[in-house]
Design an enzyme around this catalytic site. Structure first.
Site, mmCIF file in Angstrom:
data_model
loop_
_atom_site.group_PDB
_atom_site.id
_atom_site.type_symbol
_atom_site.label_atom_id
_atom_site.label_comp_id
_atom_site.label_asym_id
_atom_site.label_seq_id
_atom_site.Cartn_x
_atom_site.Cartn_y
_atom_site.Cartn_z
ATOM 1 N N GLN A 97 0.585 6.049 11.570
ATOM 2 C CA GLN A 97 0.709 6.546 10.203
ATOM 3 C C GLN A 97 2.153 6.965 9.907
ATOM 4 O O GLN A 97 2.756 7.713 10.681
ATOM 5 C CB GLN A 97 -0.257 7.705 9.976
ATOM 6 C CG GLN A 97 -1.596 7.244 9.410
ATOM 7 C CD GLN A 97 -2.247 6.127 10.199
ATOM 8 O OE1 GLN A 97 -2.412 6.259 11.395
ATOM 9 N NE2 GLN A 97 -2.601 5.045 9.543
ATOM 10 N N GLY A 98 2.675 6.491 8.800
ATOM 11 C CA GLY A 98 4.057 6.779 8.432
ATOM 12 C C GLY A 98 5.012 5.654 8.786
ATOM 13 O O GLY A 98 6.157 5.655 8.358
ATOM 14 N N ASP A 99 4.543 4.724 9.590
ATOM 15 C CA ASP A 99 5.368 3.550 9.914
ATOM 16 C C ASP A 99 5.127 2.422 8.921
ATOM 17 O O ASP A 99 5.881 1.436 8.889
ATOM 18 C CB ASP A 99 5.048 3.036 11.316
ATOM 19 C CG ASP A 99 5.493 3.996 12.398
ATOM 20 O OD1 ASP A 99 6.534 4.643 12.218
ATOM 21 O OD2 ASP A 99 4.796 4.099 13.424
ATOM 22 N N SER A 100 4.079 2.543 8.133
ATOM 23 C CA SER A 100 3.729 1.496 7.174
ATOM 24 C C SER A 100 4.924 1.053 6.351
ATOM 25 O O SER A 100 5.738 1.870 5.931
ATOM 26 C CB SER A 100 2.650 1.997 6.212
ATOM 27 O OG SER A 100 1.400 1.814 6.782
ATOM 28 N N HIS A 159 0.819 -1.224 0.000
ATOM 29 C CA HIS A 159 0.000 0.000 0.000
ATOM 30 C C HIS A 159 0.850 1.270 0.000
ATOM 31 O O HIS A 159 0.295 2.372 -0.115
ATOM 32 C CB HIS A 159 -1.018 -0.016 1.142
ATOM 33 C CG HIS A 159 -0.518 0.368 2.492
ATOM 34 N ND1 HIS A 159 -0.158 -0.554 3.442
ATOM 35 C CD2 HIS A 159 -0.335 1.578 3.068
ATOM 36 C CE1 HIS A 159 0.217 0.092 4.537
ATOM 37 N NE2 HIS A 159 0.123 1.379 4.345
ATOM 38 N N ASP A 189 0.057 -7.515 1.595
ATOM 39 C CA ASP A 189 0.546 -6.132 1.682
ATOM 40 C C ASP A 189 2.071 -6.098 1.778
ATOM 41 O O ASP A 189 2.632 -5.754 2.823
ATOM 42 C CB ASP A 189 -0.116 -5.431 2.874
ATOM 43 C CG ASP A 189 0.048 -3.919 2.818
ATOM 44 O OD1 ASP A 189 0.549 -3.408 1.797
ATOM 45 O OD2 ASP A 189 -0.330 -3.254 3.805
HETATM 46 N N1 ARG Z 1 -1.375 2.251 7.229
HETATM 47 C C1 ARG Z 1 -0.507 3.032 8.072
HETATM 48 C C2 ARG Z 1 0.544 3.750 7.245
HETATM 49 O O1 ARG Z 1 0.336 3.926 6.068
HETATM 50 C C3 ARG Z 1 0.069 2.229 9.200
HETATM 51 C C4 ARG Z 1 -0.943 2.003 10.201
HETATM 52 C C5 ARG Z 1 -0.465 1.210 11.342
HETATM 53 N N2 ARG Z 1 -1.465 1.389 12.343
HETATM 54 C C6 ARG Z 1 -1.449 0.800 13.512
HETATM 55 N N3 ARG Z 1 -2.379 1.120 14.378
HETATM 56 N N4 ARG Z 1 -0.572 -0.114 13.825
HETATM 57 O O2 ARG Z 1 1.505 4.270 7.756
#
Ligand code: ARG
Length: 259
Positions: free
Chosen positions: A203-206, A69, A114
């Site tokens: 967000q940003g750790d993905s 993603h 993913d």
């Molecule tokens: N989708 C998020 C990203 O793009 C990562 C989300 C992780 N969330 C969590 N609650 N562990 O960075």
């Protein structure tokens, strides 16, 4: 509800510019690892920051493993900058390398699968790589999570790498009514976090790695940051791509890219 990954990627992009974003499908997003502390320089040499606002892990000198993603498609791509070798993204000793190709997991459609590979234009041989868990032997216990993402839900991206540890959550528990009520794809995803919340990726750790020690005390990657409902909320563990499920595919794809 599940935070849609496309919305998450937009949120990350906005967050990277210091703009607060609130996907209609989720609570306000926040910054990097929540409940973490600063990683020491050199502690996790394989961690990569990607310029679209994601994390990754150095799989080989030329291949970074990240989340599907975080990228849009398979093909030539020279637009991504990978930053490596420093916990401080602004350090003068950081390494920056451009991408030259992106490989997105075949069949990725926003549910499971993913993972993606980014090929670097020049090899990085000065940093340790992170081996994949190739069986489910290490899909339990306590995991380390890292990233430059938000440090609280809706917060800013971080300059310094943060780290935390989170416990494994079984698929059965993670899919229970109080948690994700069947939304977790057991074969493709592995959950981790405290029922009480407080510590999580965000967000940003993905795309960044979740890892633990193997029997020989070496770091081994068991997960890829994928999604969650908000960040660090009670009964909403982080959901990670289950690396052991995809290890053979990742290895074959990396070999096909020459790395
Ligand atoms: N989708 C998020 C990203 O793009 C990562 C989300 C992780 N969330 C969590 N609650 N562990 O960075």
């Amino acid at each position: 509800m599940k935070l849609l990954v496309r919305a998450a990627l937009v949120a990350v992009t906005l967050a990277a510019w210091g703009v607060a974003a609130s996907p209609a499908s989720a609570a306000p997003v926040s910054p990097a690892v929540v409940g973490g502390t600063r990683a020491a320089q050199g502690e996790f040499p394989f961690v990569v920051r990607l310029s679209m606002g994601c994390g990754g892990a150095l799989y080989s000198p030329t291949i970074v493993l990240t989340a599907a993603h975080c990228v849009s498609r398979t093909g030539t791509n020279t637009s991504i900058t990978a930053t490596l070798g420093s916990v401080d993204l602004q350090s003068s000793s950081r390494i920056t390398v451009r991408s030259n190709y992106v490989y997105q997991a075949p069949g990725y459609n926003g549910n499971g699968k993913d993972w993606a590979l980014i090929r670097l234009a020049s090899p990085v041989t000065s940093l340790a790589t992170l081996p994949l868990a190739t069986t489910t032997a290490y899909d339990s216990g306590t995991f380390t999570i890292v990233g430059w993402g938000a440090a609280s839900e809706g917060g800013a991206q971080q300059r310094y790498l943060l780290k935390a540890t989170v416990p494994f959550v079984s698929d059965t528990t993670c899919n229970s009514r109080t948690m994700y009520n069947g939304e977790v794809i057991a074969s493709d995803e592995i959950c981790a976090g405290y029922a009480s919340g407080g510590t999580d990726t965000c967000q940003g750790d993905s795309g960044g790695p979740m890892f633990r020690r193997d029997a020989g005390n070496a770091w081994i990657q068991v997960g890829i940051v994928s999604w969650g409902d908000g960040c660090a909320r009670p009964n909403k563990p982080g959901v990670y791509s289950q690396v052991s499920t995809f290890a053979a595919n990742i290895k074959a794809a990396a070999a096909s890219l020459g790395g």
